[in-house]
Design an enzyme around this catalytic site. Structure first.
Site, PDB file in Angstrom:
ATOM      1  N   HIS A 174       0.854  -1.193   0.000  1.00 44.85           N
ATOM      2  CA  HIS A 174       0.000   0.000   0.000  1.00 44.85           C
ATOM      3  C   HIS A 174       0.889   1.243   0.000  1.00 44.85           C
ATOM      4  O   HIS A 174       1.455   1.624   1.022  1.00 44.85           O
ATOM      5  CB  HIS A 174      -0.895  -0.023   1.232  1.00 44.85           C
ATOM      6  CG  HIS A 174      -2.059   0.916   1.181  1.00 44.85           C
ATOM      7  ND1 HIS A 174      -2.249   1.847   0.181  1.00 44.85           N
ATOM      8  CD2 HIS A 174      -3.124   1.070   2.033  1.00 44.85           C
ATOM      9  CE1 HIS A 174      -3.361   2.513   0.412  1.00 44.85           C
ATOM     10  NE2 HIS A 174      -3.913   2.061   1.524  1.00 44.85           N
ATOM     11  N   HIS A 177      -2.805   6.902  -0.749  1.00 41.52           N
ATOM     12  CA  HIS A 177      -3.763   7.519   0.183  1.00 41.52           C
ATOM     13  C   HIS A 177      -3.162   8.083   1.465  1.00 41.52           C
ATOM     14  O   HIS A 177      -3.801   8.113   2.514  1.00 41.52           O
ATOM     15  CB  HIS A 177      -4.877   6.520   0.518  1.00 41.52           C
ATOM     16  CG  HIS A 177      -5.783   6.267  -0.647  1.00 41.52           C
ATOM     17  ND1 HIS A 177      -6.609   5.167  -0.731  1.00 41.52           N
ATOM     18  CD2 HIS A 177      -5.971   6.973  -1.797  1.00 41.52           C
ATOM     19  CE1 HIS A 177      -7.274   5.213  -1.877  1.00 41.52           C
ATOM     20  NE2 HIS A 177      -6.901   6.301  -2.535  1.00 41.52           N
ATOM     21  N   TYR A 179      -0.613   7.117   3.423  1.00 41.67           N
ATOM     22  CA  TYR A 179       0.039   6.301   4.447  1.00 41.67           C
ATOM     23  C   TYR A 179       1.556   6.407   4.289  1.00 41.67           C
ATOM     24  O   TYR A 179       2.055   7.167   3.460  1.00 41.67           O
ATOM     25  CB  TYR A 179      -0.505   4.879   4.405  1.00 41.67           C
ATOM     26  CG  TYR A 179      -1.986   4.870   4.742  1.00 41.67           C
ATOM     27  CD1 TYR A 179      -2.419   5.152   6.038  1.00 41.67           C
ATOM     28  CD2 TYR A 179      -2.947   4.660   3.762  1.00 41.67           C
ATOM     29  CE1 TYR A 179      -3.772   5.211   6.350  1.00 41.67           C
ATOM     30  CE2 TYR A 179      -4.301   4.712   4.071  1.00 41.67           C
ATOM     31  CZ  TYR A 179      -4.708   4.992   5.361  1.00 41.67           C
ATOM     32  OH  TYR A 179      -6.041   5.071   5.666  1.00 41.67           O
TER      33      TYR A 179
END
Length: 381
Positions: A174, A177, A179
């Protein structure tokens, strides 16, 4: 819905890594806070994932899972770090496989998006690429040391190995967004002057080192990554989008001989718009430049408020020359048989946003019904 949906490329098989999907609809990662207070998945999650894998050959991507104890810094998100956590995920993944579907574990580190009070309560670090606070947050994160950065890479490796040990077919890194990896990618949040900040090459270094290390550990055919180029959510707006992401995808292609898939979020998928109702900062921009740079190196999952109709239009039209999978999030939550409904033109259940994050509750989680048509067809029975 037009009866021609079932003849769309959306329902043609596609290979990701060493696994073959039977169609091109995927369950996107959805944080829903159903894990226990020690960040271990609970029994109701077995049914949730297995139900959404009910049409054989479906790509199931797990909710974002913390890479280490230090990154378990929001309440009731999952980890895959302890024996108990790995055992719980094993049961979930076994359920997905029993339905003939494919499971990828999304892995993330939170950085400055951690819950500060919860992190303090548990004695966890509050850190990021630099000491730039999130908007509306009084506390600035501590800039990470070289040692912490290198440990983060190893945490991605360790959690990837644990995911594979639990039976996962692969992992999705990931890097979207807002992070931690995204905090390093953005010059808005990364003000470092060492080799981890400044130039595009330096800001991309951590993400690319994670890709390289995880690929070496579990095999690149089991590795995927998620980017949200246009999202400004959680303070990671970028003014060099095309240059940065073109560099990232071209370098990944140079680093590894093969890859599972690339996951990309459309402009309309910015959580700032979806969750907060903000106007997207990059309205009108498209992913075309990235798909062109990627050039079918591996399939691409596209995400962002897709409907059954627009999914068909995407794979048959706009992205017709690419190997594209369309990801669904909120509609998939509300429709465990979403793939079947899309293929057969069956109306979708409506989701209830107020129940999205009910901690450890079946309400708004396992109480959405299958269609009568699906039940009558006895898929997988």
């Amino acid at each position: 819905m037009a009866s021609t949906t079932s003849s769309s490329r959306l329902f043609r098989p596609l290979k990701i890594g060493s696994k073959t999907l039977q169609h091109r609809i995927a369950l996107l990662p959805l944080t829903r806070n159903r894990n226990d207070n020690e960040h271990t998945p609970i029994t109701i999650m077995e049914k949730y994932y297995a139900d959404r894998a009910s049409v054989p050959g479906t790509l199931i991507i797990s909710e974002a899972t913390a890479t280490s104890y230090e990154e378990q810094s929001k309440r009731n998100i999952p980890g895959i770090n302890t024996e108990k956590q790995v055992a719980a995920w094993t049961k979930i993944i076994d359920g997905v496989h029993a339905k003939g579907s494919v499971h990828f574990q999304q892995l993330f580190a939170l950085g400055r998006t951690s819950d500060i009070d919860y992190a303090k309560e548990r004695g966890l670090p509050y850190r990021s690429a630099s000491g730039v606070p999130l908007e509306g947050v009084d506390t600035a994160p501590t800039p990470m040391t070289e040692t912490e950065i290198l440990q983060t890479i190893q945490d991605f490796v360790a959690s990837s190995k644990n995911a594979v040990a639990a039976g996962a077919d692969g992992v999705e890194i990931h890097a979207a967004h807002g992070y931690l990896l995204d905090q390093f990618l953005s010059s808005s949040s990364n003000k470092r002057t060492d080799k981890w900040g400044g130039s595009i090459e330096n800001r991309a270094r951590l993400t690319l080192e994670v890709v390289k290390a995880v690929s070496a550990a579990i095999g690149p055919e089991k590795v995927a990554i998620r980017f949200s180029p246009f999202a400004g959510f959680q303070g990671v707006a970028k003014d060099d989008i095309e240059e940065l992401y073109t560099y990232l995808v071209k370098t990944i292609k140079e680093l590894v001989p093969t890859f599972a898939y690339l996951s990309l979020v459309e402009v309309r998928g910015d959580p700032g718009e979806v969750v907060l109702g903000l106007k997207p900062a990059n309205e009108g921009k498209t992913l075309d430049f990235l798909l062109e740079a990627w050039d079918n190196f591996a399939p691409v999952v596209v995400a962002g408020a897709y409907t059954p109709e627009s999914a068909v239009a995407a794979v048959d039209g706009r992205y017709g020359k690419y190997d594209v999978i369309v990801g669904f999030g909120r509609p998939y939550l509300a429709n465990p048989d979403l793939v079947y409904r899309v293929q057969h033109g069956i109306p979708l259940n409506k989701y209830n946003r107020s129940t999205f994050y009910l901690v450890m509750s079946d309400v708004g989680y396992n109480d959405y019904p299958f269609s009568q048509e699906f039940l009558a067809a006895k898929i997988g029975a």
